[in-house]
Design a protein around this motif. Structure first.
Motif, short mmCIF file in Angstrom:
data_model
loop_
_atom_site.label_atom_id
_atom_site.label_comp_id
_atom_site.label_asym_id
_atom_site.label_seq_id
_atom_site.Cartn_x
_atom_site.Cartn_y
_atom_site.Cartn_z
N ALA A 96 1.04 -13.01 -5.40
CA ALA A 96 2.27 -13.77 -5.56
C ALA A 96 3.38 -13.25 -4.65
O ALA A 96 4.27 -14.01 -4.24
N TYR A 97 3.33 -11.95 -4.29
CA TYR A 97 4.37 -11.34 -3.46
C TYR A 97 3.97 -11.23 -1.98
O TYR A 97 4.67 -10.60 -1.19
N ARG A 98 2.83 -11.83 -1.60
CA ARG A 98 2.28 -11.59 -0.25
C ARG A 98 3.18 -12.11 0.87
O ARG A 98 3.10 -11.65 2.00
N LYS A 99 4.06 -13.06 0.57
CA LYS A 99 4.97 -13.60 1.58
C LYS A 99 6.40 -13.15 1.31
O LYS A 99 6.75 -12.87 0.18
N GLY A 100 7.20 -13.08 2.36
CA GLY A 100 8.63 -12.77 2.20
C GLY A 100 9.03 -11.38 2.65
O GLY A 100 10.20 -11.00 2.52
N GLY A 101 8.08 -10.59 3.17
CA GLY A 101 8.43 -9.27 3.69
C GLY A 101 8.66 -8.22 2.62
O GLY A 101 9.24 -7.16 2.88
N TYR A 102 8.19 -8.48 1.39
CA TYR A 102 8.42 -7.54 0.30
C TYR A 102 7.45 -6.37 0.30
O TYR A 102 7.74 -5.31 -0.27
N LEU A 103 6.28 -6.51 0.91
CA LEU A 103 5.26 -5.45 0.91
C LEU A 103 5.48 -4.50 2.07
O LEU A 103 5.40 -4.88 3.24
N ASN A 104 5.76 -3.22 1.78
CA ASN A 104 5.95 -2.19 2.81
C ASN A 104 4.60 -1.53 3.09
O ASN A 104 4.13 -0.71 2.30
N LYS A 105 3.97 -1.90 4.21
CA LYS A 105 2.60 -1.46 4.48
C LYS A 105 2.48 0.05 4.66
O LYS A 105 1.50 0.67 4.23
N ILE A 119 0.13 2.55 2.38
CA ILE A 119 -0.92 3.42 2.94
C ILE A 119 -0.77 4.86 2.45
O ILE A 119 -1.71 5.47 1.94
N TYR A 120 0.43 5.42 2.58
CA TYR A 120 0.65 6.83 2.22
C TYR A 120 0.54 7.06 0.71
O TYR A 120 -0.17 7.96 0.26
N MET A 121 1.23 6.25 -0.07
CA MET A 121 1.21 6.45 -1.51
C MET A 121 -0.11 5.96 -2.11
O MET A 121 -0.63 6.55 -3.06
N GLY A 122 -0.68 4.92 -1.53
CA GLY A 122 -1.94 4.39 -2.03
C GLY A 122 -3.09 5.38 -1.88
O GLY A 122 -3.88 5.58 -2.81
N ALA A 163 3.85 10.68 -0.56
CA ALA A 163 2.43 10.97 -0.82
C ALA A 163 2.27 12.03 -1.90
O ALA A 163 1.39 11.94 -2.76
N PHE A 164 3.13 13.06 -1.89
CA PHE A 164 3.07 14.14 -2.88
C PHE A 164 3.30 13.60 -4.29
O PHE A 164 2.52 13.88 -5.21
N PHE A 165 4.35 12.82 -4.45
CA PHE A 165 4.65 12.25 -5.77
C PHE A 165 3.53 11.32 -6.23
O PHE A 165 3.17 11.29 -7.41
N ALA A 166 2.97 10.56 -5.30
CA ALA A 166 1.90 9.63 -5.65
C ALA A 166 0.65 10.38 -6.14
O ALA A 166 -0.03 9.92 -7.06
N LEU A 167 0.35 11.53 -5.53
CA LEU A 167 -0.80 12.33 -5.95
C LEU A 167 -0.61 12.82 -7.39
O LEU A 167 -1.54 12.72 -8.22
N ILE A 168 0.58 13.34 -7.70
CA ILE A 168 0.86 13.83 -9.05
C ILE A 168 0.80 12.70 -10.07
O ILE A 168 0.20 12.83 -11.15
N THR A 220 10.33 -2.54 -3.95
CA THR A 220 9.70 -1.60 -4.87
C THR A 220 8.72 -2.31 -5.80
O THR A 220 7.59 -1.86 -5.99
N ILE A 221 9.14 -3.43 -6.37
CA ILE A 221 8.30 -4.17 -7.30
C ILE A 221 7.02 -4.65 -6.61
O ILE A 221 5.91 -4.44 -7.11
N ALA A 222 7.16 -5.28 -5.44
CA ALA A 222 5.99 -5.82 -4.73
C ALA A 222 5.07 -4.70 -4.25
O ALA A 222 3.84 -4.76 -4.44
N THR A 223 5.66 -3.67 -3.63
CA THR A 223 4.86 -2.59 -3.06
C THR A 223 4.19 -1.77 -4.14
O THR A 223 3.04 -1.32 -3.99
N SER A 224 4.87 -1.55 -5.26
CA SER A 224 4.28 -0.77 -6.34
C SER A 224 3.06 -1.47 -6.92
O SER A 224 2.09 -0.81 -7.34
N LEU A 225 3.07 -2.81 -6.95
CA LEU A 225 1.90 -3.54 -7.42
C LEU A 225 0.70 -3.30 -6.51
O LEU A 225 -0.43 -3.13 -6.98
#
Length: 258
Positions: free
Chosen positions: A70-79, A83-86, A146-151, A182-187
């Motif tokens: 649903a968020y794929r359009k509009g520039g909301y996803l920070n690639k 990558i780093y947090m994922g 990346a550090f926070f995402a690992l924890i 934040t909402i789109a990327t966190s998903l």
């Protein structure tokens, strides 16, 4: 499995997924306590903490797919952030979900309560001017992210969550990412995290597949609807909804622990 069981589990999945799609989380922060406490109120099956965490892990995997779509359009996803947090959260969630089989139910609930309490405190920290930043000019510390995402991944893997209820406060407060991004990327990050936690829960036999399937169907319907609604809601209201949800869950979990 009777009709009333199907309806209750479906509604838990639908309501939780709609709200989670709106505020950018996988939904375990909502559906974990709902699965734990609501079915017994109707005289239905009582799930153990291990079963609830397993069902939640599978449900989050599918709910986040719907939200990201649903968020794929509009520039909301920070690639770059994805990558780093994922990558970091995937490693952490694999470790946490595998290790959870060695923990007691009380231990799992304690971890969940601690995570919810930390997230609740962070959501009430003032977030000034973050939504004034143009989406194409957002910057952040990649290795800190990346550090926070690992924890977060380790803790989230233990409870069968994907960690978005902690990722969102970190992205808003620490990394200073605008609310809708934040909402789109966190998903998207949560989807990656859920791969690890889902694989770990299935591999260790912690998933009750019929309730999980019902939750998945509800999630695929409700999550995109919630995400589309979230695009139209004021960002301050979205932050407030998430803060209240996290605080309420933290209070309920700690009341039971204590």
């Amino acid at each position: 499995m009777d009709f009333s069981f199907f309806i209750v589990i479906f509604l838990i999945g639908f309501i939780g997924s709609y709200i989670s799609g709106m505020v950018g989380i996988g939904g375990s922060i909502i559906k974990y306590p709902m699965l734990l406490y609501i079915p017994p109120l109707f005289g239905l099956a009582t799930f153990s903490a291990h079963e609830v965490s397993g069902i939640s892990a599978v449900q989050v995997f599918f709910a986040t797919i719907g939200g990201v779509w649903a968020y794929r359009k509009g520039g909301y996803l920070n690639k770059t952030l994805i990558i780093y947090m994922g990558a970091a959260i995937l490693v952490g969630s694999l470790i946490g979900s595998y290790g959870s089989q060695f923990m007691s139910e009380g231990g799992i609930n304690l971890v969940y309560g601690i995570l919810a309490l930390i997230a609740a405190v962070m959501m009430f920290i003032p977030k000034k001017n973050i939504d004034d930043i143009p989406l194409d000019q957002v910057t952040f510390n990649k290795w800190l992210a990346a550090f926070f995402a690992l924890i977060v991944g380790v803790g989230a893997g233990i409870v069968g969550a994907a960690g978005a209820f902690l990722l969102v406060p970190i992205m808003l407060v620490v990394l200073k990412i605008p609310t809708r991004m934040t909402i789109a990327t966190s998903l998207a990050i949560t989807f990656i995290s859920s791969i690890g936690s889902t694989a770990g829960k299935i591999a260790t036999g912690q998933v009750d597949f019929w309730p999980a399937l019902i939750m998945v169907v509800a999630s695929l319907i409700a999550s995109p609807l919630g995400a589309n609604a979230g695009k139209k809601v004021n960002t301050k209201i979205l932050q407030y909804i998430l803060a209240v949800l996290i605080l309420g869950t933290a209070i309920k979990i700690w009341m039971d622990i204590l």
